[in-house]
Write a protein that holds these residues in place. Structure first.
Motif, short mmCIF file in Angstrom:
data_model
loop_
_atom_site.label_atom_id
_atom_site.label_comp_id
_atom_site.label_asym_id
_atom_site.label_seq_id
_atom_site.Cartn_x
_atom_site.Cartn_y
_atom_site.Cartn_z
N SER A 81 0.82 -1.19 0.00
CA SER A 81 0.00 0.00 0.00
C SER A 81 0.86 1.24 0.00
CB SER A 81 -0.88 -0.03 1.25
OG SER A 81 -1.50 1.20 1.37
N ARG A 83 -0.20 3.86 0.94
CA ARG A 83 -0.82 4.77 1.88
C ARG A 83 0.09 5.05 3.05
NH1 ARG A 83 -6.23 2.30 3.36
NH2 ARG A 83 -6.69 4.36 4.15
N VAL A 84 1.04 4.14 3.30
CA VAL A 84 2.00 4.43 4.35
C VAL A 84 3.17 5.17 3.71
CG1 VAL A 84 3.54 3.45 6.05
CG2 VAL A 84 1.38 2.34 5.59
N PRO A 85 3.38 6.43 4.06
CA PRO A 85 4.46 7.18 3.42
C PRO A 85 5.82 6.65 3.86
CG PRO A 85 3.46 8.48 5.15
CD PRO A 85 2.65 7.24 5.06
N SER A 86 6.79 6.78 3.01
CA SER A 86 8.11 6.26 3.35
C SER A 86 8.75 7.11 4.43
CB SER A 86 9.00 6.24 2.12
OG SER A 86 9.35 7.56 1.78
N LEU A 87 9.69 6.53 5.14
CA LEU A 87 10.36 7.24 6.22
C LEU A 87 11.06 8.47 5.68
CD1 LEU A 87 11.04 7.25 9.20
CD2 LEU A 87 13.03 5.84 8.71
N PHE A 88 11.64 8.31 4.49
CA PHE A 88 12.31 9.42 3.83
C PHE A 88 11.35 10.59 3.67
CE2 PHE A 88 15.83 10.93 1.44
CZ PHE A 88 15.32 11.68 0.40
N LEU A 90 8.52 11.15 5.22
CA LEU A 90 8.07 11.68 6.52
C LEU A 90 9.09 12.67 7.08
CD1 LEU A 90 6.71 8.50 8.31
CD2 LEU A 90 5.40 10.50 7.66
N CYS A 91 10.37 12.29 6.99
CA CYS A 91 11.40 13.19 7.52
C CYS A 91 11.49 14.47 6.70
CB CYS A 91 12.76 12.49 7.51
SG CYS A 91 12.83 11.12 8.63
N ILE A 92 11.42 14.32 5.40
CA ILE A 92 11.48 15.51 4.55
C ILE A 92 10.33 16.45 4.91
CG2 ILE A 92 11.18 16.36 2.20
CD1 ILE A 92 13.67 15.16 1.99
N LEU A 94 8.70 16.74 7.66
CA LEU A 94 8.90 17.37 8.96
C LEU A 94 9.93 18.48 8.88
CD1 LEU A 94 8.15 17.16 11.94
CD2 LEU A 94 10.22 15.85 12.26
N LEU A 95 11.01 18.22 8.17
CA LEU A 95 12.05 19.23 8.06
C LEU A 95 11.56 20.46 7.32
CD1 LEU A 95 15.19 17.05 7.36
CD2 LEU A 95 14.81 18.52 9.31
N SER A 111 21.38 14.18 -2.98
CA SER A 111 20.01 13.77 -3.26
C SER A 111 19.07 14.24 -2.17
CB SER A 111 19.92 12.25 -3.41
OG SER A 111 20.38 11.64 -2.23
N ILE A 112 19.58 14.33 -0.94
CA ILE A 112 18.75 14.82 0.15
C ILE A 112 18.49 16.31 -0.04
CG2 ILE A 112 18.69 15.22 2.63
CD1 ILE A 112 20.13 12.67 3.02
N LEU A 116 14.82 18.03 -0.52
CA LEU A 116 14.36 19.14 0.32
C LEU A 116 13.97 20.32 -0.54
CD1 LEU A 116 16.88 19.09 3.27
CD2 LEU A 116 14.42 18.92 3.45
#
Lengths: 528, 101
Positions: A81, A83-88, A90-92, A94-95, A111-112, A116
């Protein structure tokens, strides 16, 4: 309206009379069967049977429900699914929400930074302060997807800091506001020994004057190898002269970097200026990639002169899309400059004047002429519908699958029309990898040829708006090509039914993404 | 908890040396870990993966995320939010980028 109905009835009755009066021969039916058998032998795709069992008298033809089922099935197979966003992600997120609190990113991968930047732009949070954080000292690549919020002063200040500390690439889009004379002066003021700029890509630099661009090239030519300009309306003669002067082989002390990539899109250069680009010096001799797109003054003569000056024979990619005046003459220039056979990617999208004969000749061996190119990426989309036909694709696919040495003429008639024999003659290491023939008149025959020549190599196929490709042809192709095939684009192919979409051989493994057939669910509400 | 013979768990070792256990089937969903476990590496034999660049706290958070994802994939109900502390976000981002998860 009654008159129209009477007319239709009259026509219908005439038609029926015609059919009833056809002469019958006792062997008619047998002949039909024989013809059908012969066709099936020649066209193996007609024998493909879909795995989809058609329910007889299906109760609902609720297309939305079917599409939704298909979409869910593909999504589930392609990694669960979404529908669960990737950890990457989620962190982006939040930042980006708290980007004001960030003082410094430290040593992070490019790439980060780019992720961003893209998210900042998408959320409208890109501003001067954010730019400062992204463009810290020590960064090797400065890539900004949208520089609209960055002022020229700010940009120059960052450049002054970044360039001496090893900035290697500047990649800017929508950089009109921030990239002008001031920025060029800053770059020019840096000592040549400290300059390490290797690639510049500018999109939409509307303030960049011709003389500025020339100065930019002069000050960076010691290390600059890749130049990419899109939508820069003020460039003209001085820019081309600068390229010609700075990269010519006559400059030896100190030697400048070879120009390896040149990409110009949507810049209004005149014909004389472009002719001088090719003719003035041998600046383009080492070019590996050339792109001249969407420029109305590019015509056959310009292409011939420019390609003719690529004497190093290292050219690997040519993109001449959307230049309306190009004709078949261009193809012979391309063939001539590919004398070392290094050409791998050819993009000729939107060239309406190319003819079938020209392209066929391009892919046919001709004595005393360099061999036809062995391509991996071919784009003939949006060319004239009738001209891109099965014969063209057959020749393109077969020439891309031969090994280098054998540029021998093949017995055209027998091999071309018999896909089975063809399969035994081609090598497994060749074949097309990316193919885009959208908007053309190719049919199932091409699918068979592709299956025969590129089954170990084909990864992406675009057959949008090709009305003559049917379920059977596509199903045959998918069944024959190995699992590296990952994407098929078929926008506008209404003739493809669930026989293929629900019944092709790779339904279960989920590695094949079919794009353009169903609508995705948008938001939370379902499609009704 | 630990069952080496059955190999249903893999051990993750952080930069500081702290050890975490993760179910093998969840680890296989992460591209980088799957590559390490399925290739001919020492990690696949021992079922141990070392992460010298990721700190203990970050690795712990990653494992928490993997459980969260596993729990809520293919779920039809509303998915609760996964809370991340702003202080650890940057380090977690670098780890997520490395693990491609």
């Amino acid at each position: 309206m009654i008159a129209a109905r009477e007319e239709a009835r009259r026509l219908r009755e005439e038609q029926q009379d015609l059919e009833n009066n056809k002469e019958h021969h006792p062997l008619d039916e047998a002949m039909e069967i024989v013809n059908l058998e012969m066709q099936r032998k020649e066209n193996p795709s007609m024998n493909w049977v879909s795995r989809h069992k058609r329910e007889d008298g299906s109760t609902t033809t609720n297309y939305y429900a079917k599409r939704r089922k298909r979409f869910h099935r593909q999504r589930d197979l392609m990694g669960g699914s979404s529908r669960v966003p990737s950890l990457f992600q989620l962190c982006i997120n939040l930042l980006v929400e708290n980007f004001d609190c960030i003082e410094s990113l430290g040593v992070v991968d490019h790439s980060i930074r780019r992720a961003l930047c893209e998210t900042l732009v998408a959320r409208g949070k890109m501003n001067g302060a954010a730019f400062d954080v992204l463009a810290e000292m020590g960064v090797e690549t400065l890539e900004l997807v949208d520089c609209a919020q960055v002022t020229q002063d700010q940009f120059c200040d960052s450049l002054r800091v970044l360039l001496p500390s090893g900035l290697r690439a500047i990649l800017l889009k929508h950089c009109g506001r921030c990239f002008g004379s001031q920025a060029v002066n800053v770059i020019a003021s840096i000592d040549r020994e400290n300059m390490e700029l290797f690639a510049i890509s500018l999109g939409g630099a509307y303030l960049l004057k011709d003389s500025d661009m020339a100065a930019l090239i002069e000050s960076t030519s010691r290390t600059l190898s890749s130049l990419d300009l899109t939508a820069c309306p003020l460039l003209s003669e001085q820019f081309c002269n600068a390229i010609g002067n700075q990269y010519s082989s006559s400059i030896e002390d100190p030697p400048n970097a070879p120009l390896l990539e040149l990409s110009i899109e949507d810049v209004p250069l005149t014909k004389e200026v472009m002719l001088s680009l090719g003719a003035a010096s041998d600046a383009l001799r080492n070019l590996k990639s050339l792109k001249l797109k969407t420029m109305e003054n590019v015509d056959d003569e310009v292409v011939s002169i420019i390609l003719g000056s690529i004497t190093g024979g290292e050219i690997e990619g040519i993109d001449l899309s959307n230049n309306p005046s190009l004709t078949d003459e261009t193809l012979s220039s391309i063939r001539r400059c590919n004398f070392n056979g290094n050409l791998r990617a050819l993009l000729l999208s939107g060239l309406k004047n190319l003819t079938a004969i020209g392209i066929e000749a391009f892919f046919t061996p001709i004595p005393n002429f360099p061999a036809p190119p062995i391509l991996r990426k071919l784009d003939l989309s949006q060319c004239s519908y009738d001209e891109i036909n099965d014969t063209v694709l057959t020749l393109a696919a077969t020439s891309s699958s031969f090994k280098r040495a054998s540029a021998n003429a093949i017995e055209e008639e027998t091999v071309l029309h018999n896909a089975g024999k063809l399969a035994s003659e081609v090598s497994y290491t060749g074949g097309l990898v990316h193919l885009n023939v959208s908007g053309s008149s190719i049919s199932d025959k091409s699918m068979e040829i592709l299956a025969a020549t590129s089954s170990y190599s084909l990864e992406e196929l675009d057959i949008s708006f090709c009305p003559n490709v049917s379920d059977k042809g596509l199903g045959y192709l998918v069944s024959k090509v190995k699992p590296q095939l990952s994407k098929i684009f078929m926008w506008g192919c209404a003739q493809i039914t669930e026989e293929f979409l629900d019944g092709h051989d790779r339904i279960e493994d989920g590695g094949l993404e079919i794009i353009g057939v169903w609508m995705k669910k948008s938001g939370v509400r379902s499609l009704r | 908890m630990e069952d080496d013979n059955d190999q249903t768990y893999v051990k993750l070792i952080s930069a500081e040396g702290t050890e975490l256990f993760l179910e093998r089937r969840i680890a296989l969903q992460v591209d980088t870990m799957r590559a390490m476990l399925e290739g001919n590496f020492r990690e696949s034999e021992e079922s141990v993966i070392r992460f010298p660049d990721i700190s203990g706290s970050a690795l712990e958070k990653v494992v928490k995320y993997l459980h969260y994802k596993d729990r809520h994939s293919n779920s039809a109900t509303r998915i609760p939010e996964f809370a991340i502390d702003p202080e650890e976000a940057l380090e977690l981002l670098v780890a997520a980028s490395y693990l491609n998860c």
